[in-house]
Every structure is written in structure tokens, then in C-alpha cells.
Design a protein around this motif. Structure first.
Motif, PDB file in Angstrom:
ATOM      1  N   PHE A 128      14.569   2.448  -8.911  1.00 34.17           N
ATOM      2  CA  PHE A 128      14.093   2.147 -10.278  1.00 34.17           C
ATOM      3  C   PHE A 128      15.377   2.003 -11.174  1.00 34.17           C
ATOM      4  CE2 PHE A 128       9.427   3.875 -10.097  1.00 34.17           C
ATOM      5  CZ  PHE A 128       8.954   2.863  -9.233  1.00 34.17           C
ATOM      6  N   LYS A 158       3.773  -5.150 -12.604  1.00 32.76           N
ATOM      7  CA  LYS A 158       4.925  -5.079 -13.462  1.00 32.76           C
ATOM      8  C   LYS A 158       6.064  -4.456 -12.714  1.00 32.76           C
ATOM      9  CE  LYS A 158       5.652  -0.487 -13.779  1.00 32.76           C
ATOM     10  NZ  LYS A 158       6.870  -0.141 -13.468  1.00 32.76           N
ATOM     11  N   PRO A 159       7.636  -4.677 -12.919  1.00 28.48           N
ATOM     12  CA  PRO A 159       7.774  -5.897 -13.809  1.00 28.48           C
ATOM     13  C   PRO A 159       7.483  -7.170 -12.942  1.00 28.48           C
ATOM     14  CG  PRO A 159       9.551  -4.260 -13.333  1.00 28.48           C
ATOM     15  CD  PRO A 159       8.601  -3.795 -12.581  1.00 28.48           C
ATOM     16  N   TYR A 209       0.899  -1.251   0.021  1.00 38.37           N
ATOM     17  CA  TYR A 209      -0.131  -0.041  -0.133  1.00 38.37           C
ATOM     18  C   TYR A 209       0.776   1.077   0.017  1.00 38.37           C
ATOM     19  CZ  TYR A 209      -4.296   2.315   0.993  1.00 38.37           C
ATOM     20  OH  TYR A 209      -5.548   3.417   0.903  1.00 38.37           O
ATOM     21  N   GLY A 210       1.708   1.283  -0.998  1.00 38.31           N
ATOM     22  CA  GLY A 210       2.733   2.346  -1.126  1.00 38.31           C
ATOM     23  C   GLY A 210       2.024   3.422  -2.220  1.00 38.31           C
ATOM     24  N   LEU A 220       4.084  -3.580   5.081  1.00 35.44           N
ATOM     25  CA  LEU A 220       5.198  -3.453   6.081  1.00 35.44           C
ATOM     26  C   LEU A 220       5.187  -2.207   7.254  1.00 35.44           C
ATOM     27  CD1 LEU A 220       8.471  -4.854   4.204  1.00 35.44           C
ATOM     28  CD2 LEU A 220       6.956  -6.039   6.040  1.00 35.44           C
ATOM     29  N   HIS A 272       1.684   3.517   6.571  1.00 37.26           N
ATOM     30  CA  HIS A 272       0.963   3.368   5.206  1.00 37.26           C
ATOM     31  C   HIS A 272      -0.400   2.819   5.533  1.00 37.26           C
ATOM     32  CE1 HIS A 272       4.421   3.458   2.354  1.00 37.26           C
ATOM     33  NE2 HIS A 272       4.444   4.824   2.981  1.00 37.26           N
ATOM     34  N   THR A 328      10.426  -8.060  -4.415  1.00 40.36           N
ATOM     35  CA  THR A 328       9.535  -8.752  -3.336  1.00 40.36           C
ATOM     36  C   THR A 328       8.616  -9.703  -4.107  1.00 40.36           C
ATOM     37  OG1 THR A 328       8.079  -6.892  -2.834  1.00 40.36           O
ATOM     38  CG2 THR A 328      10.094  -6.778  -1.494  1.00 40.36           C
ATOM     39  N   HIS A 329       8.302  -9.121  -5.359  1.00 40.64           N
ATOM     40  CA  HIS A 329       7.269 -10.004  -6.098  1.00 40.64           C
ATOM     41  C   HIS A 329       7.292 -11.561  -5.993  1.00 40.64           C
ATOM     42  CE1 HIS A 329       6.245  -6.252  -8.741  1.00 40.64           C
ATOM     43  NE2 HIS A 329       6.080  -5.904  -7.534  1.00 40.64           N
ATOM     44  N   GLU A 342      -1.098  -2.920 -17.966  1.00 42.61           N
ATOM     45  CA  GLU A 342      -2.296  -2.157 -18.295  1.00 42.61           C
ATOM     46  C   GLU A 342      -2.494  -1.464 -19.477  1.00 42.61           C
ATOM     47  OE1 GLU A 342      -1.351  -0.354 -14.639  1.00 42.61           O
ATOM     48  OE2 GLU A 342      -1.235   1.699 -15.409  1.00 42.61           O
ATOM     49  N   HIS A 353       1.709   3.376  -5.639  1.00 41.01           N
ATOM     50  CA  HIS A 353       0.803   2.934  -6.520  1.00 41.01           C
ATOM     51  C   HIS A 353      -0.579   2.159  -6.044  1.00 41.01           C
ATOM     52  CE1 HIS A 353       0.107   1.551 -10.726  1.00 41.01           C
ATOM     53  NE2 HIS A 353       0.020   0.295 -10.308  1.00 41.01           N
ATOM     54  N   GLY A 354      -0.219   1.373  -4.950  1.00 43.80           N
ATOM     55  CA  GLY A 354      -1.138   0.824  -4.072  1.00 43.80           C
ATOM     56  C   GLY A 354      -2.232   1.754  -3.607  1.00 43.80           C
ATOM     57  N   ALA A 392      -2.541  -5.342   3.245  1.00 37.92           N
ATOM     58  CA  ALA A 392      -1.101  -5.821   3.984  1.00 37.92           C
ATOM     59  C   ALA A 392       0.152  -4.782   3.615  1.00 37.92           C
ATOM     60  CB  ALA A 392      -0.745  -7.343   3.807  1.00 37.92           C
TER      61      ALA A 392
HETATM   62  N1  LIG Z   1       1.603  -0.558 -13.858  1.00 38.81           N
HETATM   63  C1  LIG Z   1       2.088   0.527 -13.748  1.00 38.81           C
HETATM   64  O1  LIG Z   1       2.200   1.367 -14.331  1.00 38.81           O
HETATM   65  C2  LIG Z   1       2.841   0.977 -12.572  1.00 38.81           C
HETATM   66  C3  LIG Z   1       3.143   2.265 -11.630  1.00 38.81           C
HETATM   67  C4  LIG Z   1       3.679   2.601 -10.745  1.00 38.81           C
HETATM   68  C5  LIG Z   1       4.232   1.434  -9.789  1.00 38.81           C
HETATM   69  N2  LIG Z   1       4.141   0.102 -10.337  1.00 38.81           N
HETATM   70  C6  LIG Z   1       4.534  -1.005  -9.605  1.00 38.81           C
HETATM   71  O2  LIG Z   1       3.963  -1.006  -8.265  1.00 38.81           O
HETATM   72  C7  LIG Z   1       4.830  -1.749  -7.491  1.00 38.81           C
HETATM   73  C8  LIG Z   1       4.843  -0.761  -5.993  1.00 38.81           C
HETATM   74  O3  LIG Z   1       5.376   0.391  -6.702  1.00 38.81           O
HETATM   75  P1  LIG Z   1       5.362   1.660  -5.623  1.00 38.81           P
HETATM   76  O4  LIG Z   1       5.790   2.583  -6.546  1.00 38.81           O
HETATM   77  O5  LIG Z   1       4.044   1.794  -5.188  1.00 38.81           O
HETATM   78  O6  LIG Z   1       6.359   1.390  -4.510  1.00 38.81           O
HETATM   79  P2  LIG Z   1       6.309   2.053  -3.114  1.00 38.81           P
HETATM   80  O7  LIG Z   1       7.776   1.823  -2.607  1.00 38.81           O
HETATM   81  O8  LIG Z   1       5.719   3.367  -3.091  1.00 38.81           O
HETATM   82  O9  LIG Z   1       5.458   1.096  -2.535  1.00 38.81           O
HETATM   83  C9  LIG Z   1       5.693  -0.302  -2.288  1.00 38.81           C
HETATM   84  C10 LIG Z   1       4.997  -0.744  -0.908  1.00 38.81           C
HETATM   85  O10 LIG Z   1       5.243  -2.066  -0.384  1.00 38.81           O
HETATM   86  C11 LIG Z   1       5.179  -2.173   0.834  1.00 38.81           C
HETATM   87  N3  LIG Z   1       6.264  -3.457   1.243  1.00 38.81           N
HETATM   88  C12 LIG Z   1       7.514  -3.735   0.740  1.00 38.81           C
HETATM   89  N4  LIG Z   1       7.795  -5.005   1.002  1.00 38.81           N
HETATM   90  C13 LIG Z   1       6.606  -5.588   1.502  1.00 38.81           C
HETATM   91  C14 LIG Z   1       6.172  -6.968   2.106  1.00 38.81           C
HETATM   92  N5  LIG Z   1       7.225  -7.527   2.147  1.00 38.81           N
HETATM   93  N6  LIG Z   1       4.881  -6.832   2.498  1.00 38.81           N
HETATM   94  C15 LIG Z   1       4.048  -5.956   2.459  1.00 38.81           C
HETATM   95  N7  LIG Z   1       4.164  -4.820   1.909  1.00 38.81           N
HETATM   96  C16 LIG Z   1       5.494  -4.538   1.676  1.00 38.81           C
HETATM   97  C17 LIG Z   1       6.022  -1.025   1.227  1.00 38.81           C
HETATM   98  O11 LIG Z   1       5.979  -0.898   2.712  1.00 38.81           O
HETATM   99  C18 LIG Z   1       5.437   0.176   0.370  1.00 38.81           C
HETATM  100  O12 LIG Z   1       4.253   0.835   0.984  1.00 38.81           O
HETATM  101  C19 LIG Z   1       6.261  -1.834  -8.138  1.00 38.81           C
HETATM  102  O13 LIG Z   1       6.214  -3.176  -8.667  1.00 38.81           O
HETATM  103  C20 LIG Z   1       5.977  -0.886  -9.315  1.00 38.81           C
HETATM  104  O14 LIG Z   1       6.956  -1.345 -10.459  1.00 38.81           O
HETATM  105  C21 LIG Z   1       3.227  -0.151 -11.565  1.00 38.81           C
END
Ligand SMILES: NC(=O)c1ccc[n+]([C@@H]2O[C@H](COP(=O)([O-])OP(=O)(O)OC[C@H]3O[C@@H](n4cnc5c(N)ncnc54)[C@H](O)[C@@H]3O)[C@@H](O)[C@H]2O)c1
Length: 359
Positions: free
Chosen positions: A172, A97-98, A13-14, A39, A43, A78-79, A125, A16-17, A37
Motif C-alpha cells: 500500500f 477504491k482507489p 477474492y482476497g 488468480l 482463495h 489491476t483495476h 463507502e 477484502h473480497g 474469479a
Molecule cells: N473500501 C475499503 O475500505 C477497502 C478496504 C480494503 C481493501 N480495499 C480495496 O480492495 C482491493 C483488494 O484489496 P485486498 O486487501 O483484498 O487485496 P488482496 O491482495 O488481499 O486481494 C486481492 C485479490 O485479487 C486477486 N487478483 C489479483 N489480480 C487478479 C486478476 N487479474 N484477476 C483475478 N484476481 C486477481 C488476488 O489473487 C487476491 O486474491 C484493493 O483495491 C483495495 O484498495 C478497499
């Protein structure tokens, strides 16, 4: 037997979430968001309640929530671990993605989904945007005849080298360079072509002086096994070091050549675009509009929910594990080749600076 609704858990829930995936789930048909969920407690307190449970440990969420599926929006490294745990618990998965940090990890994820007989969808998407779907329709109708070449440029005006998103940009650039975002464009030629495997990959890049692992600007040439020649230029370097932005945040180009027609994207200075088809059987100009992440992710979720609830087949817009793997394969190989070639721009920049001893 068809289920009335599915229970979904969101992991990650960062940025993008919160900004894209959560609102998209709320708009999707037939999905109840049961839990989130992350960490980070900071958030999780932002999760709008009251009926959504929150967990610091996604494994506890999977164990307690009787979920049908999860949406994984954690950082790329972590994916694989998260997806393997979810598939191992018998859940269907959409991952951001990735797909993973390596081709080997993508293969493990595909094997686990096959073993568990669960869906594994990757969020490419762009496939769900109307303009991109239109291109595939024209190609599938045979308007272009035999496909010969696909050219795509995507120079992104997103993250600056300084400011609040600079650290994220560095992350990135260390994990997949400008292909972290450019991977969406690397997926498109296979979507247009109706699948295929990559071969004859060549690439060279530029770092624009930034001390990051992978190039911030890259030029890739490759072929699909059907023979289609693909050229993709992707950039994070574009306007990164200057305060100005481009309207629409991108420079984009696209041209697809067949032996009976062509498709071209025309971009206007205000960032809007038009797609032009010129072919023996049909000529058309249609708008090529941008869509926010959230609306296209909702469309993907609607198809995903239909497949989980009623066993409906997923359409080609919903990218599979194989699509994620092929995109990872060309990303990793292009980055490897670019690193091997090095950056003459950086070498020249260094040469210009005489050392103290030379002065
Ligand atoms: N589809 C798209 O165009 C698009 C756009 C932006 C981001 N993304 C993807 O979304 C994903 C997240 O990117 P983001 O920018 O939100 O990153 P971010 O760092 O802002 O958020 C990631 C979140 O995951 C949490 N996290 C990390 N490890 C964890 C775990 N083991 N368990 C639970 N939570 C955990 C972090 O605390 C954080 O809140 C990446 O894979 C990114 O490539 C995709």
C-alpha cells in the motif's frame, strides 16, 4: 424493461473480497452472485458453494456467465485492465477504491463507461455511513450557510510495520502511501460540497524512517473550485511501530466551518463519536457510529442493483467515475509534492548516526 434480479460476478477474492464484499453481496437486494474469479486457487476453494461458479481467469467468467455486472476487488494496479474488459463486454461495474493507479487510467475508464453506456461506481463507502450522510443533509439544508473550510484528520491504527500484514502495508505504501486508505477522507469534502474540482494542492509528508515510496503520514491543503479551503491529515504511521492499538483503531477529527454554523466531530477515548451541529437555525448532537465495510457496501449494492434493474438514478452516495478521478488527482499530486519536499525527520534521524569514518 425492469429485470427481476441481476447476475453479478466478483473479481478478486482476497482479504477484502472474502471479508467484506462477498458477505455484502449476499445481503444485497435483487442480486444473484453468479461467479467469483481469482488468480489464486487457494482463495477460490474458500468460496462457499454450491451455486457460485469459480474461475481462475476473469475473462472466461465474463465470456461464460451471462452477467449484468461485476464487482472488482483486485489490487489497485489491476483495476483499469479488469474494468475496461468488463465495460467492453457491456457489463456495469463497481470497482474498489482507489479507482486506478493513475489519473490517466481513471480517464480511460470513464470514457469506456460513457461509450458503453454502463454504470461505473467507485466504492467510497464512507458516503453510506449515517453520520456522513447527516453532515451532507445539514449542509444541503443550508444550516452552515456558505461553506468556508473543511478539516479532516484520519490517523489509522490498521497495519503494523511487523507481523502478518506488514507485507500488505508495504505494498500500500508503495502504491499510494497512507492515502491508500486516506483516499476515503479525500473524497468526503467533494461529497459534502456536492461535487467540485481540486485546485491549489499543497502537501508535505513524513516517512517515519520507513523505506517506502510514498509518505506514511501526510498533511494536505487544497481548495475546491467553489473556494472551500480543505485540510486533510492522513497517517499510516500512527502507532504502526508500537504493539498497542487505540480503541476503535483510529484517531479522527472533523470540523466544517460555514458563515452561519459549524459541524464538529467529538471522539471519545473508547473510539465512539458524536457529531455536533451549531448553527443559527438548528443545534444538534447525534451519534457518529462506525460501520463495518460489509453493511455499507450492501447499501451501495442495493442502489446499484436498483439502477441496473429499473434504470433508477444513483444517489449522491454512490461515487461516480468522476468522483474516483478527482480523489486520484489529489492523491497523486499530494504524494508527488510530498516526495519533492522530502522528509526532514528522516534527514535528522540519519544525521544523528555518525559513520565509522567520523568516529
Ligand atoms: N473500501 C475499503 O475500505 C477497502 C478496504 C480494503 C481493501 N480495499 C480495496 O480492495 C482491493 C483488494 O484489496 P485486498 O486487501 O483484498 O487485496 P488482496 O491482495 O488481499 O486481494 C486481492 C485479490 O485479487 C486477486 N487478483 C489479483 N489480480 C487478479 C486478476 N487479474 N484477476 C483475478 N484476481 C486477481 C488476488 O489473487 C487476491 O486474491 C484493493 O483495491 C483495495 O484498495 C478497499
Amino acid at each position: 424493461m425492469s429485470k427481476p434480479r441481476i447476475r453479478l460476478g466478483l473479481i478478486g477474492y482476497g482479504r477484502h473480497g472474502q471479508g467484506a464484499v462477498f458477505p455484502a453481496i449476499r445481503e444485497a437486494r435483487g442480486i444473484d452472485l453468479a461467479a467469483v474469479a481469482d488468480l489464486s486457487p487457494d482463495h477460490l476453494v474458500k468460496v462457499p458453494g454450491p451455486r457460485v461458479s469459480t474461475y481462475l481467469d476473469y475473462r472466461r467468467m465474463i465470456a461464460h456467465e451471462r452477467l449484468d455486472a461485476v464487482y472488482v476487488a483486485t489490487p489497485v494496479e489491476t483495476h483499469a485492465g479488469v474494468v475496461l474488459a468488463a465495460l467492453g463486454a457491456g457489463l456495469h461495474v463497481i470497482t474498489e477504491k482507489p479507482m486506478a493507479a493513475s489519473v490517466a487510467a481513471c480517464r480511460r475508464m470513464i470514457a469506456a463507461a460513457t461509450r458503453a453506456r454502463r454504470l461505473l461506481v467507485v466504492d467510497f463507502e464512507l458516503r453510506y455511513t449515517p453520520g456522513v450522510r447527516q453532515i451532507r443533509t445539514w449542509i444541503a439544508e443550508g444550516r452552515l450557510g456558505r461553506l468556508g473550510a473543511i478539516h479532516i484528520d484520519h490517523f489509522w491504527d490498521g497495519h503494523k510495520t511487523t507481523g502478518p500484514l506488514a507485507e500488505r502495508r508495504r505494498r500500500f505504501c508503495d502504491s499510494s502511501g497512507c492515502l491508500d486508505c486516506g483516499i476515503h477522507r479525500l473524497d468526503l469534502p467533494r461529497y459534502f460540497n456536492g461535487g467540485g474540482s481540486w485546485r491549489d494542492i499543497r502537501a508535505t509528508g513524513s516517512w517515519f524512517g520507513e523505506a517506502v515510496r510514498y509518505p506514511t503520514h501526510i498533511a494536505i491543503q487544497a481548495r475546491l473550485d467553489t473556494g472551500v479551503l480543505v485540510t486533510v491529515n492522513a497517517s499510516f504511521a500512527f502507532t504502526a511501530a508500537i504493539p498497542q492499538r487505540l480503541p476503535g483503531s483510529n484517531y479522527e477529527a472533523l470540523a466544517i466551518l460555514g458563515d452561519r454554523g459549524v459541524i464538529v466531530l467529538h471522539q471519545a477515548p473508547n473510539g465512539s463519536g458524536q457529531l455536533q451541529l451549531v448553527s443559527e437555525s438548528l443545534s444538534r448532537v447525534v451519534p457518529f457510529e462506525r460501520h463495518g465495510h460489509s453493511s455499507v457496501i450492501t447499501r451501495m449494492l442495493n442502489d446499484f442493483a436498483g439502477a441496473v434493474r429499473q434504470g433508477r438514478p444513483l444517489p449522491p452516495e454512490a461515487a461516480t467515475g468522476e468522483d474516483g478521478l478527482q480523489a486520484q488527482l489529489i492523491t497523486d499530486e499530494a504524494n508527488r509534492l510530498a516526495v519533492e519536499t522530502g522528509d526532514t525527520f528522516a534527514l535528522k534521524a540519519r544525521k544523528k548516526k555518525p559513520s565509522n569514518a567520523q568516529r
